[in-house]
Motif scaffolding. Structure first.
Motif, short mmCIF file in Angstrom:
data_model
loop_
_atom_site.label_atom_id
_atom_site.label_comp_id
_atom_site.label_asym_id
_atom_site.label_seq_id
_atom_site.Cartn_x
_atom_site.Cartn_y
_atom_site.Cartn_z
N ILE A 43 0.85 -1.24 0.09
CA ILE A 43 -0.02 0.08 -0.06
C ILE A 43 0.95 1.22 -0.06
N GLY A 44 1.93 1.06 0.42
CA GLY A 44 2.91 2.33 0.43
C GLY A 44 3.63 2.77 1.62
N LYS A 45 3.57 1.59 2.76
CA LYS A 45 4.22 1.91 3.98
C LYS A 45 5.75 2.50 3.67
N THR A 46 6.45 1.54 2.92
CA THR A 46 7.88 1.79 2.72
C THR A 46 8.11 2.90 2.13
N THR A 47 7.35 3.30 1.17
CA THR A 47 7.55 4.63 0.52
C THR A 47 7.30 5.84 1.45
N LEU A 48 6.40 5.78 2.25
CA LEU A 48 6.13 6.84 3.09
C LEU A 48 7.27 6.92 4.11
N LEU A 49 7.72 6.01 4.58
CA LEU A 49 8.98 5.97 5.51
C LEU A 49 10.05 6.69 4.76
N LEU A 55 14.73 10.25 1.87
CA LEU A 55 15.53 9.41 0.82
C LEU A 55 14.66 9.47 -0.55
N GLN A 56 13.66 10.15 -0.69
CA GLN A 56 12.89 10.61 -1.83
C GLN A 56 12.21 11.74 -1.72
N PRO A 57 11.70 12.32 -2.87
CA PRO A 57 10.95 13.37 -2.63
C PRO A 57 9.52 13.29 -2.22
N ALA A 58 8.74 14.01 -1.51
CA ALA A 58 7.25 14.10 -1.48
C ALA A 58 6.68 14.73 -2.87
N LEU A 59 5.36 13.94 -3.19
CA LEU A 59 4.79 14.79 -4.21
C LEU A 59 4.21 16.04 -3.79
N LYS A 60 3.98 16.13 -2.49
CA LYS A 60 3.14 17.22 -1.88
C LYS A 60 3.16 17.16 -0.42
N GLY A 61 3.02 18.26 0.18
CA GLY A 61 2.98 18.23 1.67
C GLY A 61 4.23 18.85 2.24
N LYS A 62 4.40 18.70 3.65
CA LYS A 62 5.40 19.41 4.35
C LYS A 62 5.86 18.31 5.28
N ILE A 63 7.27 17.99 5.56
CA ILE A 63 7.65 17.32 6.77
C ILE A 63 8.37 18.23 7.61
N GLY A 64 7.87 18.56 8.70
CA GLY A 64 8.47 19.64 9.56
C GLY A 64 9.55 19.30 10.63
N LEU A 65 10.70 18.65 9.93
CA LEU A 65 11.61 18.30 10.72
C LEU A 65 12.71 18.01 9.98
N ASP A 66 13.97 18.47 10.26
CA ASP A 66 15.20 18.37 9.53
C ASP A 66 15.53 16.83 9.39
N ARG A 67 15.85 16.33 8.24
CA ARG A 67 16.27 14.85 8.10
C ARG A 67 17.40 14.46 9.01
N GLU A 68 18.23 15.36 9.24
CA GLU A 68 19.36 15.09 10.10
C GLU A 68 19.00 14.46 11.45
N ALA A 69 17.77 14.98 11.62
CA ALA A 69 17.34 14.21 12.99
C ALA A 69 16.74 12.91 13.00
N MET A 70 16.98 12.41 11.85
CA MET A 70 16.62 10.99 11.75
C MET A 70 17.33 9.94 11.60
N ALA A 71 16.99 8.75 12.00
CA ALA A 71 17.96 7.49 11.82
C ALA A 71 16.91 6.60 11.05
N TYR A 72 17.15 6.06 9.75
CA TYR A 72 16.55 5.21 9.01
C TYR A 72 17.00 3.60 9.22
N ALA A 73 16.13 2.82 9.24
CA ALA A 73 16.42 1.43 9.32
C ALA A 73 15.43 0.62 8.63
N ALA A 74 15.96 -0.16 7.44
CA ALA A 74 14.91 -0.83 6.56
C ALA A 74 15.36 -2.44 6.41
N HIS A 75 15.17 -2.96 5.44
CA HIS A 75 15.34 -4.40 5.53
C HIS A 75 16.88 -4.77 5.28
N ALA A 76 17.72 -3.98 4.98
CA ALA A 76 19.11 -4.23 4.95
C ALA A 76 19.70 -4.02 6.20
#
Length: 209
Positions: A43-49, A55-76
């Motif tokens: 449905i798009g959960k991975t795309t949302l994360l 890691l990829q641009p949004a089509l629309k909308g706002k994410i109100g926090l600097d990406r440097e504040a985030m740690a991302y962990a996926a399947h690898a």
């Protein structure tokens, strides 16, 4: 760790392969809070994360926090097979400029494996090592995609305990998972109602261009 900032997402639309998958998403995660994403496969959960993590641009909308504040962990698992457990965590600690790796080793039951090469670990041990990286990032927001893959029941409990500790220190977590992590304090967001409408195309041949 403390943080006065919140993760705020407003009217977000995301796409996979140029095709919109989710739209109209808005939510806030305050320090000390976790949000669990639910929804069927594809449905798009991975795309949302990935979008929230920058890691990829949004089509629309706002994410109100600097990406440097985030740690991302996926399947690898994000480890070097020729390095030991200790060397892997030391590398990531040096990248993020944080301190001792001992809390990460203890938190994910890796202390007795500290001298073992990453490539010789079992799937579950590799997963624990991959997740232990979160504890050496020093970043307030954990963005996690199915973090418990390959983990047994005891290891899932270790992960849940690590998340609780992160939240208790003022951290935040955005997690896509199909299993119950026992995080009673977490809120649940079903992304199903935000499935994007299929694009209108009056010219069938244009689909292949």
């Amino acid at each position: 760790m403390t943080s006065a900032l919140a993760l705020s997402v407003t009217d977000l639309a995301v796409a996979r392969g140029g095709i919109p998958v989710l739209e109209g998403l808005s939510f806030d995660i305050a320090p000390g809070q976790a949000l669990i994403l639910r929804g069927p496969n594809g449905i798009g959960k991975t795309t949302l994360l990935r979008t929230v993590a920058g890691l990829q641009p949004a089509l629309k909308g706002k994410i109100g926090l600097d990406r440097e504040a985030m740690a991302y962990a996926a399947h690898a698992d994000g480890l070097k097979s020729t390095l030991t457990v200790e060397e892997n965590l030391t590398f990531w600690s040096s990248v993020f400029g944080t301190g001792s790796i001992e809390p990460a080793l203890e938190g994910f039951n890796l202390a007795h494996l500290r001298g073992r090469a990453g490539g010789s670990l079992s799937a579950g041990q590799k997963r624990r090592l991959g997740l232990a990286r979160l504890l050496v990032t020093g970043r307030p927001v954990w963005v996690l995609d199915e973090p418990t893959v390959s983990l047994d029941v005891a290891s899932v409990a270790l992960f849940a305990q690590a998340v609780r500790g992160h939240l208790a220190g003022g951290g935040m977590a955005l997690i896509a998972t199909h299993i119950d992590l026992g995080l009673d304090e977490a809120e649940i967001l079903d992304v199903g109602p935000f499935k994007a409408k299929p694009p209108e195309n009056d010219h069938f041949d244009e689909v292949f261009l």
